[in-house]
Design an enzyme around this catalytic site. Structure first.
Site, short mmCIF file in Angstrom:
data_model
loop_
_atom_site.label_atom_id
_atom_site.label_comp_id
_atom_site.label_asym_id
_atom_site.label_seq_id
_atom_site.Cartn_x
_atom_site.Cartn_y
_atom_site.Cartn_z
N TYR A 142 0.82 -1.22 0.00
CA TYR A 142 0.00 0.00 0.00
C TYR A 142 0.85 1.27 0.00
O TYR A 142 0.35 2.36 -0.27
CB TYR A 142 -0.95 0.03 1.20
CG TYR A 142 -2.07 -1.00 1.12
CD1 TYR A 142 -2.24 -1.79 -0.02
CD2 TYR A 142 -2.95 -1.19 2.17
CE1 TYR A 142 -3.25 -2.73 -0.10
CE2 TYR A 142 -3.96 -2.13 2.11
CZ TYR A 142 -4.11 -2.90 0.97
OH TYR A 142 -5.12 -3.84 0.90
N LYS A 193 3.50 -15.34 1.86
CA LYS A 193 3.42 -16.05 0.58
C LYS A 193 4.86 -16.32 0.14
O LYS A 193 5.29 -15.97 -0.96
CB LYS A 193 2.65 -15.18 -0.43
CG LYS A 193 2.29 -15.85 -1.72
CD LYS A 193 1.23 -16.92 -1.59
CE LYS A 193 1.01 -17.61 -2.92
NZ LYS A 193 0.25 -18.87 -2.80
N ASP A 225 -2.94 -18.17 1.10
CA ASP A 225 -4.09 -18.84 0.49
C ASP A 225 -4.61 -19.95 1.42
O ASP A 225 -5.82 -20.10 1.62
CB ASP A 225 -3.74 -19.39 -0.91
CG ASP A 225 -2.36 -20.02 -0.98
OD1 ASP A 225 -1.57 -19.86 -0.03
OD2 ASP A 225 -2.07 -20.71 -1.98
N ASP A 249 -5.31 -6.92 5.59
CA ASP A 249 -6.53 -6.21 5.23
C ASP A 249 -7.63 -7.23 4.91
O ASP A 249 -8.77 -7.14 5.40
CB ASP A 249 -6.23 -5.33 4.00
CG ASP A 249 -7.31 -4.31 3.72
OD1 ASP A 249 -8.29 -4.27 4.48
OD2 ASP A 249 -7.17 -3.56 2.74
N ASP A 253 -10.84 -8.91 7.65
CA ASP A 253 -12.27 -8.83 7.32
C ASP A 253 -12.91 -10.20 7.30
O ASP A 253 -14.04 -10.39 7.77
CB ASP A 253 -12.46 -8.16 5.95
CG ASP A 253 -12.64 -6.66 6.07
OD1 ASP A 253 -12.36 -6.11 7.16
OD2 ASP A 253 -13.06 -6.02 5.09
#
Ligand code: NAD
Length: 359
Positions: A142, A193, A225, A249, A253
């Site tokens: 980001y 990852k 994943d 992020d 959620d």
């Protein structure tokens, strides 16, 4: 009597209504435990744009910097949706995080027994879920450079973002996560990852090295994943999760929705020791129900509890607020967003009064 300076940022929409409830319960718990809260209210978000032209006035940031903690409600609304990006209320949030150096975001997702049927997953899968997601907040893709939309020599456009973490950034978020895990059940899962991304390989190496300093915390690693799958398949295997900005992020959620109710979820954003943290509900300003006494103030009250626990180191006061929430839910009080058959429907104010009575 211990004295704390708290900055209040009511923001927009339902913000002022839910923050009023949190202030009332803080004052009540203060009376019980000889804590004195001095509140200073400042402008942020759409309210700040209307009054000053910018979403985070310098004066607001200064007031926040000079306080012990910041209790934020929510910002944004239809009225400001058409403004250019740099003037949108949400920009105020980024400015606040940057201005206070808030690099760690803590988001608990625990399922309350009274609300188990609000989850979209089966009771046996979610019963007992109690997860803390620790997300790196000021680095990663980001913020990495280069970024932008560039034109190649052939005239084709290319969008570019850069995922980058330095060792020191991984170390400081790692420490927050190991400490959080230590205060909980002592299990930490680091999500990356690293089978594909070098930045993740560095992340995994540094977190593994750090674990030598926390022998009482059991460390595991998962690829992002697989972590997403496991969160939905068997969420009870997780206690504390630490991950980078982008993965955090998304996973925070997903973890939040295991609990099924956005009006119940608090969060904390922390910087280096000694700087004030920001404590706020996960939900937005809910402009669709603003000013109608329909908002659920519990996420805001639980954010105040996180402020007491992680910002002011007052765990007994935090326990009091969390216990009051349990008591009102046990008594059957429900705002519209968590209502179910046979429960007692209340508005924001009445929920606040029930919480005060419980305290
Ligand atoms: P939202 O979270 O405000 O609302 C989503 C839905 O959940 C709505 O139906 C709303 O009524 C309901 N809801 C949310 N909080 C509730 C509560 N406490 N009690 C009862 N119901 C509640 O998300 P949105 O509609 O996507 O966004 C509305 C505005 O909020 C936008 O301007 C957005 O940019 C902003 N926003 C701000 C923050 C923040 O301040 N941190 C976070 C997310 C969205």
């Amino acid at each position: 009597m211990t004295n704390y300076q708290i900055t209040l940022l009511p923001g927009d929409g339902i913000g002022p209504e839910i923050l009023d409830v949190a202030v009332a319960v803080l004052n009540r718990v203060g009376e019980k435990l000889a804590l004195q809260f001095e509140f200073k209210t400042a402008l942020m978000g759409g309210a700040a744009i209307d009054a000053t032209g910018v979403p985070l006035p310098d004066e607001t940031l200064e007031i926040c910097r000079n306080s012990d903690a910041v209790l934020l409600a929510a910002i944004g609304g239809y009225k400001w949706d058409t403004l250019p990006n740099s003037l949108r209320p949400e920009r105020g949030l980024l400015g606040l995080r940057a201005g206070l150096g808030l690099f760690a975001n803590l988001r608990p997702a625990s399922i309350l027994p009274q609300l188990i049927d609000a989850s979209s997953l089966k009771r046996e899968v979610v019963e007992g879920v109690d997860i803390m997601v620790v997300r790196e907040l000021t680095g990663g893709i980001y913020f990495g450079q280069p970024r932008g939309i560039f034109e190649t020599e052939t005239g084709e456009k290319r969008g570019v973002n850069t995922m980058v973490y330095s060792e020191s950034e991984v170390e400081r978020i790692g420490r927050v996560a190991f400490e959080a895990a230590r205060k909980r059940s002592g299990r930490l899962c680091s999500v990356d990852k690293s089978n594909v991304l070098e930045v993740s390989q560095l992340w995994r190496d540094r977190i593994t090295q750090l674990s030598a300093e926390y022998p009482d915390v059991e460390l595991s690693h998962l690829y992002v994943d697989n972590a997403a799958m496991q969160l939905l398949r068997a969420p009870k295997q997780f206690d504390t999760i630490v991950t980078g900005n982008l993965f955090g992020d998304i996973l925070s959620d997903a973890a939040a929705m295991l609990t099924g109710s956005i009006g119940m979820l608090p969060s904390a954003s922390l910087g280096v020791a000694g700087t004030p943290g920001v404590f706020e509900p996960v939900h937005g300003s809910a402009p669709d129900i603003a000013g109608q006494d329909k908002a659920n103030p519990i996420a805001q009250v639980l954010s105040a509890a996180m402020m007491l626990r992680y910002g002011l180191n007052e765990p007994t006061a935090a326990d009091c607020l969390e216990q009051a929430v349990q008591t009102v839910l046990d008594a059957g009080y429900r705002t519209g967003d968590i209502m179910s058959v046979g429960m007692k429907p209340v508005g924001c104010q009445a929920m606040g009064e029930a919480l005060l009575a419980a305290l």
